[in-house]
Scaffold this motif. Structure first.
Motif, short mmCIF file in Angstrom:
data_model
loop_
_atom_site.label_atom_id
_atom_site.label_comp_id
_atom_site.label_asym_id
_atom_site.label_seq_id
_atom_site.Cartn_x
_atom_site.Cartn_y
_atom_site.Cartn_z
N HIS A 14 3.43 -1.33 2.40
CA HIS A 14 3.53 -0.01 1.79
C HIS A 14 3.55 -0.20 0.28
O HIS A 14 3.94 -1.25 -0.24
N TRP A 15 3.15 0.84 -0.44
CA TRP A 15 3.04 0.70 -1.90
C TRP A 15 3.12 2.06 -2.55
O TRP A 15 2.40 2.98 -2.18
N ASP A 16 4.01 2.19 -3.52
CA ASP A 16 4.15 3.41 -4.32
C ASP A 16 3.68 3.08 -5.73
O ASP A 16 4.42 2.49 -6.53
N ARG A 17 2.45 3.45 -6.04
CA ARG A 17 1.87 3.06 -7.33
C ARG A 17 2.58 3.72 -8.50
O ARG A 17 2.76 3.12 -9.56
N ASP A 18 3.00 4.97 -8.33
CA ASP A 18 3.66 5.68 -9.42
C ASP A 18 4.97 5.00 -9.81
O ASP A 18 5.34 4.97 -10.99
N LYS A 19 5.66 4.45 -8.82
CA LYS A 19 6.93 3.77 -9.10
C LYS A 19 6.75 2.28 -9.38
O LYS A 19 7.68 1.62 -9.87
N ARG A 23 6.47 -0.03 -7.15
CA ARG A 23 7.34 -0.72 -6.19
C ARG A 23 6.73 -0.66 -4.79
O ARG A 23 6.03 0.29 -4.44
N GLY A 24 7.03 -1.68 -4.01
CA GLY A 24 6.59 -1.65 -2.62
C GLY A 24 6.44 -3.03 -2.04
O GLY A 24 6.93 -4.03 -2.57
#
Length: 785
Positions: free
Chosen positions: A611-616, A618-619
């Motif tokens: 999983h990956w949260d580009r805006d944050k 983090r992932g």
């Protein structure tokens, strides 16, 4: 049926997993019988296309006179943007910034503006030269060296990775260094260039034979350009003569133009550009300017780093966002940065839109990390390998135990780099050879030697989570033969044979009973590109899933028909034991068919955990990491800058290898290609915005004679994938590519010897003989001050 007799332990199927099998097309490659698209028999009446390219790097099209082109011998039609029946766009990211044919303006020298369709390829090529186009020329920029990565125009949204307070850590560190590094681009230089053959069908249908790594994307782009649904377009590719990422998105344009012409003229159309046009009009590896700021202590422990990765992206986004993201994902390589700030800058330039290339930005990120290591090593007067080991991920006296957290906040759970490096350091006799090299250099005025050992940690998975899925189709016929189809494409890397081995292993049949068939969107839909080193992982698991569905049905049938428990149905080499009797695999299949058991299955696999949260920023973008290390030794002529690679030792892990022969070949090829990127392959644009290195005469890829004189490649047999990937194997396509960094750093080590290793050479890439010589002269001048 026959009564069961004990099996010999050594009995195995021919060609199962964990055996060295030749590439399924190897004999065809070397005899010239492998069929590529240009070898296919052309349908009667096939027409040929040629692209008309822009002659200015940036400008508005005032007028376009194509009368002479249309009147040229053999010309059937000339296509412009106005002839695109659907959407004049082939942008893979949906930003609508990349036209099929330029309309109104051009943004790089060599951009396709029109396409000539003629009876022969030669007639089409000659006619292209008759076009008269009037431009209002506009200012242009081709180089990123003078651009501000934080202020100048970007082609897509940048990324920032942060952990801790890098500014504070660097400011408080006992020592600090800032610098800048240039890393060149690279042309894919596949043996088979881009090509598409489109054959029109009834209604809206069209079949496109495309040299592409991403058949589904070509299908979608062609359908959009034609203004029809995807189900009307079938894309097929049996093999490519090399891809390396260059055929992940760049095939779209050639396929779309061929398809538009074929449907308009109701005749088959082939588009195969010559090498010059191919190299001019298609994207390459992104070159980078890397700014770095590092804080460290007197022992060489790195306390904080701050990176800006500016990339020459070209006129459109293409895959630049994902490429520059991955550069940041690998700006740590194998090292733990206690505090880190890393920013990408996908910069707009009036050059061809750069694209995927083996490693997908990861190697560029690693090169930045290794430059930081070198800077610290020279500043502390220590062996660079000592600094590398000191800063590895993993325990290093940190009581908190958090030295395994990456800049994107994923914990490295499978770290084996310490053992990889320790084993290679011993087998390559790094310490002994370093002493020998020092003695040699002390007594050699002209020729200097250098040695370096560089590690690799490469994340495996598409960073766009949705691409981490695959499908496969398996048929078992009544004679016991098997038909295999999946979404992966074969570009010489041995994917087809590996997946076939997986299927053969499931059914316990010899591999010659498994038929490998061409990848086609008509059999397996919505496939991901064969890229990100995930081909075997994704498609192998999907094929295994399909085979297991059929196998489970056969077990259920055999147990019921023969009145035995399911666990008494055991697949043995080319036969099946049912209770205390045995039957051939083919006989069981025939019985199952007669009992109306389904002998076909569609398999599917999606990578777990990621999983990956580009805006944050983090992932958990990577399923696992692949590790390796290379030790290279070079000799440099300090009067000319010329050099040779004397020896390279590589230790690389592939988990439980599916096919050792294929994997070792991938490691050897990846290393040589990586070394070529960092040494001989140089892209040059002139002051008119023209690419001058657009043919073998001006662009130097590594030859067989450029390989190391001594070349030792070993697999880390003790390694296995901690994650349940296909048979616990690991990806091998991209991870070996950055091993070529060892050559760049060995050259740097040799250059540094001219000043007794007191000055960091800051040798940029590609380290051509000219650049090596200039760096030698600069280091000498600095030492003389």
């Amino acid at each position: 049926m026959t009564k069961h007799t004990p099996n010999l332990k050594a009995e195995k199927i021919l060609g199962g997993v964990a055996t060295s099998q030749r590439h399924d097309s190897a004999h065809k490659h070397v005899t010239g019988t492998a069929v590529y698209i240009d070898d296919m028999a052309e349908p009667a009446g096939t027409l040929h296309a040629c692209l008309g390219l822009s002659t200015v790097p940036h400008g508005k099209i005032r007028a376009m006179d194509l009368a002479a082109v249309r009147a040229a011998p053999g010309v059937v039609d000339v296509l412009t943007a106005a002839d695109v029946p659907g959407e004049n766009d082939i942008s893979p990211t949906g930003l609508h910034d990349e036209p099929v044919l330029a309309e109104g303006k051009v943004q790089f020298h060599g951009q396709p503006i029109f396409a000539v369709i003629a009876e022969t390829r030669e007639q089409a090529r000659r006619a292209c030269k008759l076009a008269k186009i009037d431009y209002e020329e506009l200012p242009f920029v081709t180089d990123i060296g003078g651009l501000d990565p934080l202020k100048d125009k970007l082609v897509t949204k940048p990324l920032r990775l942060q952990r801790g307070d890098a500014k504070e850590a660097i400011g408080k560190a006992p020592r600090r260094i800032t610098g800048k590094m240039r890393v060149g681009g690279q042309d894919h230089f596949y043996l088979e260039g881009h090509i598409a053959l489109a054959i029109p069908g009834e209604d809206h249908d069209v079949t496109v034979y495309s040299s592409t790594q991403h058949p589904s994307e070509v299908q979608h782009m062609v359908s959009h350009a034609l203004g029809v649904s995807s189900h009307a377009v079938t894309v097929e590719v049996r093999r490519m003569g090399g891809g390396f990422g260059g055929k992940e998105t760049q095939s779209n344009q050639f396929a779309a133009i061929a398809a538009i012409a074929a449907k308009k003229l109701k005749r088959a159309v082939k588009l195969r550009p010559d090498r010059d046009d191919d190299m001019t009009a298609t994207g390459k590896r992104h070159d980078f300017v890397i700014d770095y700021d590092v804080g460290f202590d007197d022992e060489g422990n790195i306390l904080g780093v701050d990176f800006i990765f500016g990339a020459r992206c070209g006129f459109s986004a293409d895959l630049s966002g994902a490429v520059t993201d991955r550069a940041l994902f690998h700006c740590d390589n194998t090292y733990y940065w206690p505090a880190v700030n890393a920013v990408s800058a996908p910069l707009y330039t009036n050059t061809v839109s750069n694209t995927a290339f083996r490693g997908f930005g990861g190697p560029q990120g690693m090169v930045g990390a290794e430059r930081v290591i070198d800077e610290v090593a020279f500043a502390t007067a220590k062996d660079p390998l000592e600094i590398r080991k000191k800063n590895f991920y993993g325990p290093s006296g940190d009581k908190k135990g958090d030295r395994n957290v990456t800049p994107y906040h994923q914990t490295v759970e499978d770290n084996i780099i310490q053992r990889i490096v320790a084993d290679l350091e011993k087998s390559a006799d790094y310490a002994g050879r370093r002493r020998e090299i020092a003695a040699f250099n002390a007594n050699s005025r002209i020729i200097k030697r250098g040695i370096a050992m560089t590690p690799v940690k490469f994340g495996i998975s598409f960073t766009a989570t949705q691409f981490n899925q695959a499908g496969a189709l398996v048929h078992v016929y009544t004679d016991g033969s098997v038909h295999l189809n999946h979404g992966g494409t074969e570009m010489g890397q041995g994917l087809y044979v590996k997946v076939a081995q997986v299927v053969a292993e499931e059914f316990q049949i010899d591999i010659d009973r498994v038929k490998i068939t061409a990848t086609t969107t008509g059999k397996v839909p919505n496939t991901s590109a064969t890229a990100a080193s995930s081909g075997s992982d994704l498609n192998g698991m999907a094929a295994q899933n399909a085979a297991r569905q059929i196998k489970d049905r056969l077990i259920d049938f055999a147990a019921e028909a023969h009145q035995v428990a399911k666990d008494q149905v055991i697949f043995l080499p080319n036969r099946v034991r049912i209770g205390n009797e045995e039957i051939s695999f083919a006989a069981l299949v025939r019985q199952a068919y007669n009992a109306r058991i389904q002998l076909s299955a569609a398999g599917f696999y999606k990578t777990p955990k990621i999983h990956w949260d580009r805006d944050k920023g983090r992932g958990h973008p990577f399923y696992y990491f692949a590790y390796g290390a290379a030790c290279s030794e070079v000799s440099v002529d300090t009067l000319t800058g010329e050099y040779v690679i004397e020896r390279t030792d590589i230790l690389h892990e592939t988990g439980r290898s599916l096919n050792r022969a294929i994997d070792i070949g991938q490691i050897e090829g990846g290393f040589v290609q990586g070394a070529g990127w960092l040494t001989t392959e140089e892209l040059v644009w002139d002051d008119k915005g023209r690419l001058r290195t657009h043919a073998p005469s001006t662009y130097k890829i590594p030859l067989a004679s450029d390989r190391p004189k001594i070349f030792n490649v070993t697999l880390a047999d003790w390694s296995e994938n901690a994650e349940p990937a296909v048979h616990r194997s690991k990806a091998v396509g991209e991870p070996p590519f950055p091993l070529g960094m060892s050559v760049l750093h060995a050259l740097s080590d040799a250059v540094a010897s001219v000043a007794d290793h007191k000055i960091c050479p800051r040798l940029d890439a590609p380290a051509t003989p000219e650049r090596v010589l200039m760096t030698i002269e600069r280091v000498k001048a600095e030492a003389a001050k």
